[in-house]
Motif scaffolding. Structure first.
Motif, mmCIF file in Angstrom:
data_model
loop_
_atom_site.group_PDB
_atom_site.id
_atom_site.type_symbol
_atom_site.label_atom_id
_atom_site.label_comp_id
_atom_site.label_asym_id
_atom_site.label_seq_id
_atom_site.Cartn_x
_atom_site.Cartn_y
_atom_site.Cartn_z
ATOM 1 N N GLU A 71 -1.576 11.383 10.094
ATOM 2 C CA GLU A 71 -2.436 10.352 10.635
ATOM 3 C C GLU A 71 -2.449 10.432 12.150
ATOM 4 N N PHE B 165 2.515 4.948 0.465
ATOM 5 C CA PHE B 165 2.553 5.824 1.629
ATOM 6 C C PHE B 165 1.543 6.955 1.478
ATOM 7 N N CYS B 166 0.855 7.262 2.569
ATOM 8 C CA CYS B 166 -0.136 8.331 2.581
ATOM 9 C C CYS B 166 0.495 9.578 3.179
ATOM 10 N N VAL C 277 0.841 -1.188 0.000
ATOM 11 C CA VAL C 277 0.000 0.000 0.000
ATOM 12 C C VAL C 277 0.879 1.241 0.000
ATOM 13 N N ARG D 266 1.716 -1.012 7.388
ATOM 14 C CA ARG D 266 0.993 -1.349 6.160
ATOM 15 C C ARG D 266 0.833 -0.145 5.233
ATOM 16 N N LYS D 267 0.897 1.045 5.783
ATOM 17 C CA LYS D 267 0.647 2.251 4.998
ATOM 18 C C LYS D 267 1.912 2.875 4.430
ATOM 19 N N LEU D 268 3.065 2.307 4.762
ATOM 20 C CA LEU D 268 4.311 2.846 4.233
ATOM 21 C C LEU D 268 4.556 2.327 2.815
ATOM 22 N N ASP D 269 5.219 3.125 2.032
ATOM 23 C CA ASP D 269 5.588 2.716 0.679
ATOM 24 C C ASP D 269 6.880 1.913 0.738
ATOM 25 N N GLU E 253 -0.390 -1.531 11.786
ATOM 26 C CA GLU E 253 -1.260 -0.703 10.957
ATOM 27 C C GLU E 253 -0.478 0.384 10.227
ATOM 28 N N LYS E 254 0.422 1.047 10.926
ATOM 29 C CA LYS E 254 1.204 2.105 10.283
ATOM 30 C C LYS E 254 2.184 1.511 9.283
#
Length: 335
Positions: free
Chosen positions: A18, A13-14, A11, A177-180, A174-175
């Motif tokens: 957050e 990175f956003c 997933v 999973r959001k990293l590129d 959780e965090k």
């Protein structure tokens, strides 16, 4: 040693800020029910790690008794493996910290990367490159929060070794999973090492260091195993862990007084460069991990030598103007 790999690592990175702390959330997959807030609850103990780490450290203490009985060459071999050529701290700093998590320099020849980084990393037995790098990125982005794998706010013991004794906090997963991490997934060296990590690390971390003294100069297998493998590995681990614990709790903060990482001279000596931790967290892209370049920083010597030999390129550094401006704006005035 880092815990299970987080699913969904691809997933992107956003960039949006957050919520860092654990919070109650609703999930459609849970039928719209609120997920329990894990904050303040005791995490499950990983008894396997407790037992293994206890046995490892007991074995290291026992190894001290064997030192007078060992041949001098065996002690030199253990030193050679861990400090001179295959220094665990240098592997972690130059390989894990500078190359894959932050890309502070570029090792452009695949053969060089395999030999100087991949092979050396095997000796440290601190998880494969992908998992270590992913967790290190989470550590930097969410330092000293529940999303930090070894959150120093939970105390010295937890940040040093205790984080290995419990399941990862939900926020870490959780965090993460959001990293590129697409760059890691696309790197053939990273993926090859991940695929064959278990068998190769056992061979390189324990079998090879044990067999060399026994086969070449007739040391007993018992002495070889405990001194060249167990004692060496235990010392290496604790030096590395001091970066997570002592370097986040003791020392000055000349670059950013608003973050926990400190400049710790003692850790710098042991971890050959990583003790400049306030600098490293303030300027994580700087390959040198220090404002002082070659001074007291063998990691910088190593990377500079690789570049001089044409085996690496594109070293990234924070400019003196940027460093001075940051010290004036957020530093504690200690230097």
């Amino acid at each position: 040693m880092r815990g299970p790999t987080a699913d969904g690592a691809k997933v992107p990175f956003c960039n949006a800020k957050e919520e860092i702390s654990a919070r109650v959330e609703t999930s459609e997959g849970d039928g719209g029910q609120k997920r329990p807030d894990m904050r303040g609850q005791r995490q499950n103990i990983v008894w396997r790690n407790v037992v293994l780490m206890s046995l490892l450290h007991l074995g290291a203490v026992y190894s001290l008794v064997l030192i007078p009985k060992a041949k001098p060459l065996t002690l030199l071999w253990a030193y050679f493996c861990d400090v001179v050529f295959l220094s665990s701290s240098l592997r972690v700093t130059a390989g894990f910290v500078s190359k894959w998590p932050h890309y502070g320099f570029r090792a452009f020849q695949k053969g060089t990367r395999v030999f100087c980084l991949f092979i050396w990393l095997l000796f440290s037995l601190q998880n494969d490159i992908f998992e270590w790098s992913r967790d290190h990125r989470v550590h930097h982005k969410y330092s000293e929060t529940d999303a930090d794998p070894h959150n120093a706010r939970r105390g010295f013991f937890f940040s040093h070794i205790g984080w290995l004794f419990v399941r990862k906090h939900r926020d870490v997963i959780e965090k993460g999973r959001k990293l590129d991490v697409t760059d890691l997934l696309a790197d053939p060296v990273v993926q090859f090492q991940r695929k064959y990590y278990k068998i190769s690390v056992v061979l390189m971390c324990f079998v090879v260091p044990t067999l060399v003294p026994w086969y070449i100069w007739g040391e007993s297998l018992w002495n070889s195993y405990f001194l060249a493998s167990i004692l060496r590995y235990t010392i290496s681990l604790n030096i590395t862990w001091l970066v997570n614990s002592a370097a986040h709790m003791y020392g000055n903060r000349p670059y950013d007084k608003h973050i926990s990482p400190r400049q710790n001279p003692l850790v710098t000596l042991g971890a050959i460069g990583e003790g400049f931790h306030n600098y490293h967290h303030t300027f994580p892209y700087d390959y040198s991990a220090s404002e002082f370049g070659l001074n007291f920083n063998p990691t910088t010597w190593f990377i500079d030598t690789m570049c001089w030999l044409g085996l690496a390129t594109d070293r990234k550094r924070a400019s003196q103007q940027v460093i001075k401006a940051r010290k004036a704006r957020t530093g504690d005035g200690s230097i």
